[in-house]
Scaffold this active site. Structure first.
Site, PDB file in Angstrom:
ATOM      1  N   GLU A 104     -14.367  18.858  55.832  1.00 44.55           N
ATOM      2  CA  GLU A 104     -13.402  19.216  56.875  1.00 44.55           C
ATOM      3  C   GLU A 104     -13.089  20.711  56.828  1.00 44.55           C
ATOM      4  O   GLU A 104     -12.984  21.359  57.872  1.00 44.55           O
ATOM      5  CB  GLU A 104     -12.106  18.410  56.715  1.00 44.55           C
ATOM      6  N   CYS A 120     -10.987  12.345  57.919  1.00 34.92           N
ATOM      7  CA  CYS A 120     -10.873  12.960  59.242  1.00 34.92           C
ATOM      8  C   CYS A 120      -9.578  12.545  59.922  1.00 34.92           C
ATOM      9  O   CYS A 120      -8.782  13.388  60.348  1.00 34.92           O
ATOM     10  CB  CYS A 120     -12.079  12.593  60.098  1.00 34.92           C
TER      11      CYS A 120
END
Length: 227
Positions: free
Chosen positions: A209, A137
């Site tokens: 993601e 992230c």
């Protein structure tokens, strides 16, 4: 010269991260054409994502192998809860969304799956699992931010430009570097089996993601509508 573990990781995940740059959400953010409803959906989902993400840093502090590592996790927790989440709170004000409304957001399917995966990986392993779950992230957002900054992206859209400035900033880049350093520290002397296991966590979070960008682009919540 011995290759750092994060160099090996980058070679593996960079093609996945490069696909983010071609995603409609990121391209819309870059040229300022992104529908604000999609951005608001990302904002609210990412805010509650960051609440769970913050728990990872707390787990990391608890599992830290020395005081220096514990301090690093504590600083990263502070940066997430205050610097990054403050950006989201600022956006929310501009959209007329209260902090209470942000916190009351129901997590979408992708948000639930992604955060559950990260927390599970962090809890079932040692401190090496924690940073493996955290890494994608922070690193991939910095990757996107720096590439968009190079393009002078969103220059005519102040709101989206603020996003680019945040994730390409020196402060956030340092945040990423500290996560990278933690990953290299905890993998020193690890077996190939351990490294492969950690690499798999980073790859899977990279796929998550992409799914998160999809969720924002498509305004997705859950596939099965509840009346």
């Amino acid at each position: 010269m011995t290759q750092l573990f994060t160099d090996r990781l980058y070679e593996r995940v960079e093609p996945i991260w490069a696909s983010y740059m071609e995603h409609p959400f990121i391209k819309g953010l870059a040229d300022g054409s992104l529908d604000e409803e999609k951005f608001k959906h990302w904002l609210k989902q990412d805010y509650i994502y960051l609440i769970e993400y913050s728990r990872l840093f707390a787990i990391g502090a608890a599992k830290a192998i020395d005081l220096d590592m514990m301090s690093t996790y504590a600083q990263l927790l502070d940066g997430t809860m205050n610097t990054e989440m403050n950006l989201h709170r600022g956006y929310a004000k501009e959209f007329g969304i209260s902090e209470a409304e942000l916190e009351a957001t129901e997590p979408a399917e992708t948000t639930t799956a992604y955060t559950s995966y990260m927390l599970n990986m962090a809890q079932i392993g040692g401190v090496e699992n924690v940073i493996a779950a955290i890494l994608t992230c922070t690193w991939s957002y910095n990757y996107i931010g720096l590439k968009l900054a190079e393009q002078d992206a969103a220059k005519d859209h102040p709101l989206y430009r603020k996003w680019v400035d945040m994730y390409s900033s020196e402060e956030f880049t340092q945040f990423k570097k500290e996560c990278v350093e933690l990953m290299n520290k905890v993998t020193e002397g690890r077996s190939e089996a351990d490294l492969k296991r950690l690499e798999d966590i980073v790859v899977r979070t990279s796929y998550y993601e992409y799914k998160f960008w999809d969720m924002a682009e498509n305004l997705s919540t859950w596939d099965v509508p509840v009346k």
